[in-house]
Write a protein that holds these residues in place. Structure first.
Motif, PDB file in Angstrom:
ATOM      1  N   ASP A 115       0.816  -1.219  -0.008  1.00  0.00           N
ATOM      2  CA  ASP A 115      -0.091   0.111   0.021  1.00  0.00           C
ATOM      3  C   ASP A 115       0.870   1.386   0.033  1.00  0.00           C
ATOM      4  O   ASP A 115       0.282   2.274   0.270  1.00  0.00           O
ATOM      5  CB  ASP A 115      -0.989   0.189   1.180  1.00  0.00           C
ATOM      6  CG  ASP A 115      -2.094  -1.055   1.067  1.00  0.00           C
ATOM      7  OD1 ASP A 115      -2.241  -1.704  -0.120  1.00  0.00           O
ATOM      8  OD2 ASP A 115      -2.834  -1.203   2.033  1.00  0.00           O
ATOM      9  N   LEU A 116       1.987   1.040  -0.516  1.00  0.00           N
ATOM     10  CA  LEU A 116       3.086   2.413  -0.221  1.00  0.00           C
ATOM     11  C   LEU A 116       3.042   2.928  -1.641  1.00  0.00           C
ATOM     12  O   LEU A 116       3.264   2.160  -2.648  1.00  0.00           O
ATOM     13  CB  LEU A 116       4.459   1.830   0.120  1.00  0.00           C
ATOM     14  CG  LEU A 116       4.817   1.653   1.560  1.00  0.00           C
ATOM     15  CD1 LEU A 116       6.066   1.177   1.625  1.00  0.00           C
ATOM     16  CD2 LEU A 116       4.517   2.995   2.352  1.00  0.00           C
ATOM     17  N   PRO A 117       2.862   4.161  -1.643  1.00  0.00           N
ATOM     18  CA  PRO A 117       3.024   5.113  -2.904  1.00  0.00           C
ATOM     19  C   PRO A 117       4.573   5.199  -3.413  1.00  0.00           C
ATOM     20  O   PRO A 117       5.340   4.897  -2.443  1.00  0.00           O
ATOM     21  CB  PRO A 117       2.581   6.524  -2.835  1.00  0.00           C
ATOM     22  CG  PRO A 117       2.609   6.526  -1.362  1.00  0.00           C
ATOM     23  CD  PRO A 117       2.438   5.120  -0.460  1.00  0.00           C
ATOM     24  N   PRO A 118       5.008   5.431  -4.604  1.00  0.00           N
ATOM     25  CA  PRO A 118       6.248   5.168  -4.877  1.00  0.00           C
ATOM     26  C   PRO A 118       7.059   6.369  -4.330  1.00  0.00           C
ATOM     27  O   PRO A 118       6.717   7.505  -4.040  1.00  0.00           O
ATOM     28  CB  PRO A 118       6.190   5.441  -6.479  1.00  0.00           C
ATOM     29  CG  PRO A 118       4.956   6.137  -6.697  1.00  0.00           C
ATOM     30  CD  PRO A 118       3.845   5.774  -5.690  1.00  0.00           C
ATOM     31  N   TRP A 119       8.264   5.847  -3.993  1.00  0.00           N
ATOM     32  CA  TRP A 119       9.121   6.822  -3.025  1.00  0.00           C
ATOM     33  C   TRP A 119       9.607   7.984  -3.701  1.00  0.00           C
ATOM     34  O   TRP A 119       9.802   9.088  -3.016  1.00  0.00           O
ATOM     35  CB  TRP A 119      10.311   5.810  -2.409  1.00  0.00           C
ATOM     36  CG  TRP A 119      11.101   5.345  -3.506  1.00  0.00           C
ATOM     37  CD1 TRP A 119      12.048   5.681  -4.429  1.00  0.00           C
ATOM     38  CD2 TRP A 119      11.360   3.723  -3.839  1.00  0.00           C
ATOM     39  NE1 TRP A 119      12.762   5.005  -5.135  1.00  0.00           N
ATOM     40  CE2 TRP A 119      12.127   3.721  -4.937  1.00  0.00           C
ATOM     41  CE3 TRP A 119      10.629   2.659  -3.243  1.00  0.00           C
ATOM     42  CZ2 TRP A 119      12.546   2.299  -5.431  1.00  0.00           C
ATOM     43  CZ3 TRP A 119      10.930   1.429  -3.685  1.00  0.00           C
ATOM     44  CH2 TRP A 119      11.927   1.289  -4.732  1.00  0.00           C
ATOM     45  N   ASP A 120       9.799   7.959  -4.850  1.00  0.00           N
ATOM     46  CA  ASP A 120      10.176   9.394  -5.366  1.00  0.00           C
ATOM     47  C   ASP A 120       9.169  10.542  -5.106  1.00  0.00           C
ATOM     48  O   ASP A 120       9.492  11.561  -5.159  1.00  0.00           O
ATOM     49  CB  ASP A 120      10.279   9.218  -7.063  1.00  0.00           C
ATOM     50  CG  ASP A 120      11.486   8.420  -7.442  1.00  0.00           C
ATOM     51  OD1 ASP A 120      12.272   7.854  -6.536  1.00  0.00           O
ATOM     52  OD2 ASP A 120      11.495   8.275  -8.655  1.00  0.00           O
ATOM     53  N   THR A 121       7.784  10.117  -4.879  1.00  0.00           N
ATOM     54  CA  THR A 121       6.963  11.218  -4.768  1.00  0.00           C
ATOM     55  C   THR A 121       6.697  11.318  -3.239  1.00  0.00           C
ATOM     56  O   THR A 121       5.770  12.154  -2.985  1.00  0.00           O
ATOM     57  CB  THR A 121       5.559  10.357  -5.249  1.00  0.00           C
ATOM     58  OG1 THR A 121       4.989   9.435  -4.243  1.00  0.00           O
ATOM     59  CG2 THR A 121       5.555  10.063  -6.672  1.00  0.00           C
ATOM     60  N   TRP A 122       7.189  10.785  -2.180  1.00  0.00           N
ATOM     61  CA  TRP A 122       7.193  11.196  -0.946  1.00  0.00           C
ATOM     62  C   TRP A 122       7.530  12.344  -0.552  1.00  0.00           C
ATOM     63  O   TRP A 122       8.625  13.061  -0.888  1.00  0.00           O
ATOM     64  CB  TRP A 122       8.060  10.090  -0.200  1.00  0.00           C
ATOM     65  CG  TRP A 122       7.753   8.743  -0.237  1.00  0.00           C
ATOM     66  CD1 TRP A 122       6.672   7.998  -0.907  1.00  0.00           C
ATOM     67  CD2 TRP A 122       8.337   7.386   0.440  1.00  0.00           C
ATOM     68  NE1 TRP A 122       6.405   6.772  -0.623  1.00  0.00           N
ATOM     69  CE2 TRP A 122       7.823   6.379   0.053  1.00  0.00           C
ATOM     70  CE3 TRP A 122       9.461   7.319   1.154  1.00  0.00           C
ATOM     71  CZ2 TRP A 122       8.258   5.099   0.278  1.00  0.00           C
ATOM     72  CZ3 TRP A 122      10.120   6.017   1.579  1.00  0.00           C
ATOM     73  CH2 TRP A 122       9.235   5.213   1.268  1.00  0.00           C
ATOM     74  N   VAL A 123       6.863  12.986   0.262  1.00  0.00           N
ATOM     75  CA  VAL A 123       7.008  14.648   0.747  1.00  0.00           C
ATOM     76  C   VAL A 123       7.191  14.657   2.208  1.00  0.00           C
ATOM     77  O   VAL A 123       8.207  15.372   2.463  1.00  0.00           O
ATOM     78  CB  VAL A 123       5.974  15.498   0.320  1.00  0.00           C
ATOM     79  CG1 VAL A 123       6.037  16.863   0.564  1.00  0.00           C
ATOM     80  CG2 VAL A 123       5.422  15.229  -1.202  1.00  0.00           C
ATOM     81  N   ALA A 124       6.474  14.089   3.037  1.00  0.00           N
ATOM     82  CA  ALA A 124       6.522  13.787   4.470  1.00  0.00           C
ATOM     83  C   ALA A 124       6.161  12.818   5.065  1.00  0.00           C
ATOM     84  O   ALA A 124       5.227  11.998   4.445  1.00  0.00           O
ATOM     85  CB  ALA A 124       5.866  15.439   5.051  1.00  0.00           C
ATOM     86  N   LEU A 125       6.770  12.426   6.209  1.00  0.00           N
ATOM     87  CA  LEU A 125       6.279  11.299   7.025  1.00  0.00           C
ATOM     88  C   LEU A 125       6.294  11.744   8.551  1.00  0.00           C
ATOM     89  O   LEU A 125       7.012  12.128   8.922  1.00  0.00           O
ATOM     90  CB  LEU A 125       7.383  10.188   7.109  1.00  0.00           C
ATOM     91  CG  LEU A 125       7.006   8.998   7.802  1.00  0.00           C
ATOM     92  CD1 LEU A 125       5.645   8.254   7.456  1.00  0.00           C
ATOM     93  CD2 LEU A 125       8.199   7.871   7.444  1.00  0.00           C
ATOM     94  N   GLN A 126       5.097  11.733   8.883  1.00  0.00           N
ATOM     95  CA  GLN A 126       4.620  12.297  10.439  1.00  0.00           C
ATOM     96  C   GLN A 126       3.912  11.574  11.092  1.00  0.00           C
ATOM     97  O   GLN A 126       2.962  11.031  10.679  1.00  0.00           O
ATOM     98  CB  GLN A 126       3.685  13.782  10.030  1.00  0.00           C
ATOM     99  CG  GLN A 126       4.543  14.778   9.140  1.00  0.00           C
ATOM    100  CD  GLN A 126       3.700  15.753   8.852  1.00  0.00           C
ATOM    101  OE1 GLN A 126       2.291  15.782   8.974  1.00  0.00           O
ATOM    102  NE2 GLN A 126       4.142  17.146   8.237  1.00  0.00           N
ATOM    103  N   TYR A 127       4.278  11.598  12.667  1.00  0.00           N
ATOM    104  CA  TYR A 127       3.358  10.950  13.495  1.00  0.00           C
ATOM    105  C   TYR A 127       2.520  11.875  14.108  1.00  0.00           C
ATOM    106  O   TYR A 127       2.722  12.876  14.538  1.00  0.00           O
ATOM    107  CB  TYR A 127       4.439  10.355  14.722  1.00  0.00           C
ATOM    108  CG  TYR A 127       3.595   9.662  15.711  1.00  0.00           C
ATOM    109  CD1 TYR A 127       3.443   8.230  15.376  1.00  0.00           C
ATOM    110  CD2 TYR A 127       3.276  10.194  16.830  1.00  0.00           C
ATOM    111  CE1 TYR A 127       2.726   7.480  16.310  1.00  0.00           C
ATOM    112  CE2 TYR A 127       2.630   9.368  17.674  1.00  0.00           C
ATOM    113  CZ  TYR A 127       2.228   8.008  17.542  1.00  0.00           C
ATOM    114  OH  TYR A 127       1.613   7.428  18.436  1.00  0.00           O
ATOM    115  N   THR A 128       1.185  11.438  13.756  1.00  0.00           N
ATOM    116  CA  THR A 128       0.023  12.308  14.346  1.00  0.00           C
ATOM    117  C   THR A 128      -0.845  11.739  15.538  1.00  0.00           C
ATOM    118  O   THR A 128      -0.710  10.428  15.701  1.00  0.00           O
ATOM    119  CB  THR A 128      -0.803  12.512  13.288  1.00  0.00           C
ATOM    120  OG1 THR A 128      -1.383  11.465  12.779  1.00  0.00           O
ATOM    121  CG2 THR A 128      -0.103  13.106  12.116  1.00  0.00           C
TER     122      THR A 128
END
Length: 213
Positions: A145-158
């Motif tokens: 279920d992961l989108p492609p890594w080139d498109t990653w913008v942020a990873l946040q714990y909420t």
């Protein structure tokens, strides 16, 4: 928000410089394959789902970022997404840019933030890891279920949502809007939501809800 705009600008410039292996026109063609009752593509004669997945897997998954992305996602498994390693991923991508981010790039990022269906959020705690979304999205979303890594913008714990969770934010190209809408609609987990830019914030449109204006 300034960090998000900077990260998005670097995402856009990296993709512009390194480009996808599969063209948007090819993705559009594949979207019109006939579907069975589950929504999965009915493949052309002599063409198997395995071949399709292998063909599409390189889309926005550059080899140059594979190692850095693996340190964030444990080789692709979302149950090991590591917020602490995400800055290293951003730094690795930044080092591959041909020049520093310019004002024009930041303005481009601001425009993309305001474009409908440009920003996608993935909640890792909601996924079932059954691989069905890889089929629905023709490999754009992988089996975890992961989108492609080139498109990653942020990873946040909420906190304060349905769960206390890691949220992965990624950019979606304009041609991918319908494809992701279909993926969201057919997801039984409700692990994706579009984000809408309102009042200098990204607001979830609704988990498992397609974009509606």
């Amino acid at each position: 928000m300034d960090d998000l705009i900077q990260n998005l600008a670097e995402t856009l410039v990296f993709i512009r410089e390194h480009g996808p292996v599969i063209t948007p026109e090819e993705i559009e063609r594949r979207k019109f394959y006939p579907r069975d009752e589950r929504g999965y593509a009915i493949w052309e004669d002599g063409f198997t789902p395995q071949m399709e997945t292998q063909t599409l897997r390189p889309l926005y998954r550059s080899e140059k970022l594979r190692q850095a992305a693996g340190k964030v996602s444990g080789g692709g498994l979302p149950d090991s997404l590591t917020v602490g390693n995400f800055p290293d991923f951003l730094q690795a991508r930044r080092a591959l840019l041909s020049q520093p981010i310019l004002t024009a790039d930041l303005n481009w990022a601001k425009q993309e933030l305001q474009r409908p269906r440009s920003m996608l959020a993935f909640a890792l705690d909601a996924t079932f890891l059954d691989g069905s979304l890889a089929e629905v999205s023709f490999g754009y979303i992988n089996g975890y279920d992961l989108p492609p890594w080139d498109t990653w913008v942020a990873l946040q714990y909420t906190t304060g949502n349905r769960w206390n969770e890691n949220i992965l934010i990624s950019w979606v190209p304009e041609w991918g809007g319908d494809l992701i809408d279909e993926t969201i609609w057919k997801s039984t987990e409700g692990c994706f939501t579009w984000l809408k830019f309102e009042g200098e914030q990204l607001i979830p449109r609704g988990w498992q809800e397609c974009w509606q204006d």
